[in-house]
Design a protein around this motif. Structure first.
Motif, PDB file in Angstrom:
ATOM      1  N   MET A   1       0.847  -1.166   0.000  1.00 52.56           N
ATOM      2  CA  MET A   1       0.000   0.000   0.000  1.00 52.56           C
ATOM      3  C   MET A   1       0.897   1.235   0.000  1.00 52.56           C
ATOM      4  O   MET A   1       1.788   1.359   0.844  1.00 52.56           O
ATOM      5  CB  MET A   1      -0.889  -0.028   1.246  1.00 52.56           C
ATOM      6  N   PRO A   2       0.695   2.155  -0.937  1.00 52.75           N
ATOM      7  CA  PRO A   2       1.513   3.369  -0.986  1.00 52.75           C
ATOM      8  C   PRO A   2       1.223   4.274   0.212  1.00 52.75           C
ATOM      9  O   PRO A   2       0.115   4.314   0.735  1.00 52.75           O
ATOM     10  CB  PRO A   2       1.104   4.044  -2.289  1.00 52.75           C
ATOM     11  N   LEU A   3       2.270   4.992   0.611  1.00 54.10           N
ATOM     12  CA  LEU A   3       2.112   5.918   1.725  1.00 54.10           C
ATOM     13  C   LEU A   3       1.426   7.193   1.251  1.00 54.10           C
ATOM     14  O   LEU A   3       1.644   7.647   0.135  1.00 54.10           O
ATOM     15  CB  LEU A   3       3.473   6.267   2.319  1.00 54.10           C
ATOM     16  N   THR A   4       0.633   7.758   2.123  1.00 50.52           N
ATOM     17  CA  THR A   4      -0.045   9.003   1.767  1.00 50.52           C
ATOM     18  C   THR A   4       0.897  10.172   1.967  1.00 50.52           C
ATOM     19  O   THR A   4       1.879  10.096   2.693  1.00 50.52           O
ATOM     20  CB  THR A   4      -1.295   9.222   2.648  1.00 50.52           C
ATOM     21  N   ARG A   5       0.589  11.269   1.321  1.00 50.21           N
ATOM     22  CA  ARG A   5       1.381  12.485   1.451  1.00 50.21           C
ATOM     23  C   ARG A   5       1.414  12.930   2.918  1.00 50.21           C
ATOM     24  O   ARG A   5       2.447  13.342   3.427  1.00 50.21           O
ATOM     25  CB  ARG A   5       0.825  13.571   0.547  1.00 50.21           C
ATOM     26  N   ASP A   6       0.276  12.849   3.612  1.00 51.20           N
ATOM     27  CA  ASP A   6       0.215  13.256   5.013  1.00 51.20           C
ATOM     28  C   ASP A   6       1.184  12.440   5.863  1.00 51.20           C
ATOM     29  O   ASP A   6       1.864  12.983   6.728  1.00 51.20           O
ATOM     30  CB  ASP A   6      -1.204  13.109   5.578  1.00 51.20           C
ATOM     31  N   PHE A   7       1.244  11.149   5.627  1.00 52.11           N
ATOM     32  CA  PHE A   7       2.148  10.300   6.394  1.00 52.11           C
ATOM     33  C   PHE A   7       3.595  10.712   6.146  1.00 52.11           C
ATOM     34  O   PHE A   7       4.380  10.873   7.078  1.00 52.11           O
ATOM     35  CB  PHE A   7       1.945   8.820   6.046  1.00 52.11           C
ATOM     36  N   LYS A   8       3.967  10.888   4.874  1.00 52.14           N
ATOM     37  CA  LYS A   8       5.334  11.274   4.536  1.00 52.14           C
ATOM     38  C   LYS A   8       5.684  12.620   5.157  1.00 52.14           C
ATOM     39  O   LYS A   8       6.789  12.802   5.682  1.00 52.14           O
ATOM     40  CB  LYS A   8       5.510  11.339   3.020  1.00 52.14           C
ATOM     41  N   GLU A   9       4.759  13.567   5.101  1.00 48.88           N
ATOM     42  CA  GLU A   9       5.009  14.887   5.682  1.00 48.88           C
ATOM     43  C   GLU A   9       5.124  14.814   7.198  1.00 48.88           C
ATOM     44  O   GLU A   9       5.936  15.517   7.797  1.00 48.88           O
ATOM     45  CB  GLU A   9       3.908  15.857   5.269  1.00 48.88           C
ATOM     46  N   THR A  10       4.335  13.957   7.816  1.00 49.49           N
ATOM     47  CA  THR A  10       4.399  13.785   9.270  1.00 49.49           C
ATOM     48  C   THR A  10       5.746  13.196   9.680  1.00 49.49           C
ATOM     49  O   THR A  10       6.380  13.667  10.634  1.00 49.49           O
ATOM     50  CB  THR A  10       3.248  12.881   9.757  1.00 49.49           C
ATOM     51  N   VAL A  11       6.198  12.185   8.964  1.00 53.30           N
ATOM     52  CA  VAL A  11       7.494  11.569   9.270  1.00 53.30           C
ATOM     53  C   VAL A  11       8.613  12.585   9.055  1.00 53.30           C
ATOM     54  O   VAL A  11       9.515  12.705   9.879  1.00 53.30           O
ATOM     55  CB  VAL A  11       7.718  10.294   8.426  1.00 53.30           C
ATOM     56  N   LYS A  12       8.544  13.353   7.979  1.00 53.88           N
ATOM     57  CA  LYS A  12       9.574  14.360   7.710  1.00 53.88           C
ATOM     58  C   LYS A  12       9.594  15.423   8.800  1.00 53.88           C
ATOM     59  O   LYS A  12      10.666  15.790   9.297  1.00 53.88           O
ATOM     60  CB  LYS A  12       9.365  15.015   6.349  1.00 53.88           C
ATOM     61  N   ALA A  13       8.429  15.927   9.190  1.00 59.92           N
ATOM     62  CA  ALA A  13       8.365  16.950  10.237  1.00 59.92           C
ATOM     63  C   ALA A  13       8.937  16.419  11.547  1.00 59.92           C
ATOM     64  O   ALA A  13       9.679  17.120  12.247  1.00 59.92           O
ATOM     65  CB  ALA A  13       6.929  17.416  10.419  1.00 59.92           C
ATOM     66  N   ARG A  14       8.604  15.190  11.865  1.00 55.96           N
ATOM     67  CA  ARG A  14       9.110  14.596  13.108  1.00 55.96           C
ATOM     68  C   ARG A  14      10.617  14.393  13.038  1.00 55.96           C
ATOM     69  O   ARG A  14      11.348  14.672  13.994  1.00 55.96           O
ATOM     70  CB  ARG A  14       8.386  13.274  13.372  1.00 55.96           C
ATOM     71  N   ALA A  15      11.122  13.929  11.897  1.00 60.46           N
ATOM     72  CA  ALA A  15      12.564  13.722  11.734  1.00 60.46           C
ATOM     73  C   ALA A  15      13.318  15.047  11.794  1.00 60.46           C
ATOM     74  O   ALA A  15      14.417  15.114  12.351  1.00 60.46           O
ATOM     75  CB  ALA A  15      12.853  12.996  10.425  1.00 60.46           C
ATOM     76  N   ASP A  16      12.737  16.102  11.242  1.00 61.20           N
ATOM     77  CA  ASP A  16      13.374  17.419  11.291  1.00 61.20           C
ATOM     78  C   ASP A  16      13.479  17.941  12.716  1.00 61.20           C
ATOM     79  O   ASP A  16      14.464  18.572  13.080  1.00 61.20           O
ATOM     80  CB  ASP A  16      12.583  18.438  10.453  1.00 61.20           C
ATOM     81  N   ALA A  17      12.469  17.665  13.512  1.00 59.87           N
ATOM     82  CA  ALA A  17      12.384  18.250  14.851  1.00 59.87           C
ATOM     83  C   ALA A  17      12.961  17.371  15.961  1.00 59.87           C
ATOM     84  O   ALA A  17      13.238  17.877  17.043  1.00 59.87           O
ATOM     85  CB  ALA A  17      10.919  18.562  15.165  1.00 59.87           C
ATOM     86  N   ASP A  18      13.131  16.085  15.709  1.00 54.59           N
ATOM     87  CA  ASP A  18      13.441  15.160  16.795  1.00 54.59           C
ATOM     88  C   ASP A  18      14.610  14.247  16.427  1.00 54.59           C
ATOM     89  O   ASP A  18      14.445  13.268  15.702  1.00 54.59           O
ATOM     90  CB  ASP A  18      12.182  14.339  17.099  1.00 54.59           C
ATOM     91  N   MET A  19      15.792  14.569  16.951  1.00 56.88           N
ATOM     92  CA  MET A  19      16.998  13.782  16.657  1.00 56.88           C
ATOM     93  C   MET A  19      16.848  12.335  17.120  1.00 56.88           C
ATOM     94  O   MET A  19      17.319  11.414  16.444  1.00 56.88           O
ATOM     95  CB  MET A  19      18.204  14.432  17.335  1.00 56.88           C
ATOM     96  N   ALA A  20      16.187  12.108  18.239  1.00 52.52           N
ATOM     97  CA  ALA A  20      16.003  10.741  18.741  1.00 52.52           C
ATOM     98  C   ALA A  20      15.147   9.926  17.765  1.00 52.52           C
ATOM     99  O   ALA A  20      15.414   8.743  17.538  1.00 52.52           O
ATOM    100  CB  ALA A  20      15.366  10.758  20.128  1.00 52.52           C
ATOM    101  N   PHE A  21      14.140  10.554  17.190  1.00 50.07           N
ATOM    102  CA  PHE A  21      13.303   9.874  16.196  1.00 50.07           C
ATOM    103  C   PHE A  21      14.131   9.530  14.963  1.00 50.07           C
ATOM    104  O   PHE A  21      14.053   8.421  14.433  1.00 50.07           O
ATOM    105  CB  PHE A  21      12.105  10.755  15.815  1.00 50.07           C
ATOM    106  N   ARG A  22      14.951  10.494  14.502  1.00 52.17           N
ATOM    107  CA  ARG A  22      15.821  10.261  13.350  1.00 52.17           C
ATOM    108  C   ARG A  22      16.742   9.077  13.623  1.00 52.17           C
ATOM    109  O   ARG A  22      16.897   8.186  12.787  1.00 52.17           O
ATOM    110  CB  ARG A  22      16.655  11.520  13.085  1.00 52.17           C
ATOM    111  N   ALA A  23      17.348   9.059  14.797  1.00 50.98           N
ATOM    112  CA  ALA A  23      18.264   7.977  15.153  1.00 50.98           C
ATOM    113  C   ALA A  23      17.530   6.639  15.211  1.00 50.98           C
ATOM    114  O   ALA A  23      18.043   5.617  14.742  1.00 50.98           O
ATOM    115  CB  ALA A  23      18.933   8.282  16.492  1.00 50.98           C
ATOM    116  N   ALA A  24      16.339   6.640  15.781  1.00 47.32           N
ATOM    117  CA  ALA A  24      15.562   5.395  15.893  1.00 47.32           C
ATOM    118  C   ALA A  24      15.170   4.870  14.515  1.00 47.32           C
ATOM    119  O   ALA A  24      15.195   3.660  14.274  1.00 47.32           O
ATOM    120  CB  ALA A  24      14.321   5.627  16.750  1.00 47.32           C
ATOM    121  N   LEU A  25      14.818   5.765  13.609  1.00 48.64           N
ATOM    122  CA  LEU A  25      14.408   5.352  12.267  1.00 48.64           C
ATOM    123  C   LEU A  25      15.573   4.721  11.508  1.00 48.64           C
ATOM    124  O   LEU A  25      15.430   3.644  10.919  1.00 48.64           O
ATOM    125  CB  LEU A  25      13.843   6.555  11.507  1.00 48.64           C
TER     126      LEU A  25
END
Length: 104
Positions: A1-25
């Motif tokens: 199932m393809p990811l929605t634009r909202d999901f991709k934008e949410t992941v990007k926003a979280r990765a931009d703001a949260d180093m721990a999230f980036r590291a976990a991903l």
């Protein structure tokens, strides 16, 4: 199932703001690869690339065409070990997330 634009934008926003999230991903992507779940690991790595530097910048830095990298990290992609480790190495430098091997 393809990811929605909202999901991709949410992941990007979280990765931009949260180093721990980036590291976990990134950590999760590499752990999946090391545990033999290559298909899921590639897709999580693709999400990480999209959420951080993007395929255009990555392509410029590793000397591969963006579309080639996108194919490598698709469900049907088959990156060589050299390409895979080159990308992971560059992602660590570019995003400030550094992984280390630890025995348990």
């Amino acid at each position: 199932m393809p990811l929605t634009r909202d999901f991709k934008e949410t992941v990007k926003a979280r990765a931009d703001a949260d180093m721990a999230f980036r590291a976990a991903l990134l950590g999760e992507a590499v752990e999946l690869l090391l545990n033999g779940d290559v298909d899921t690991g590639k897709l999580v790595l693709r999400d990480y690339i999209n959420a951080t530097i993007g395929f255009e910048e990555l392509a410029e830095d590793v000397g591969k065409p963006p579309k080639s990298l996108m194919r490598m990290f698709s469900a049907a992609g088959n990156p060589t070990a050299g390409n895979l480790f080159s990308v992971i190495s560059h992602l660590q430098k570019a995003t400030g997330v550094h992984l280390a091997v630890q025995t348990s």
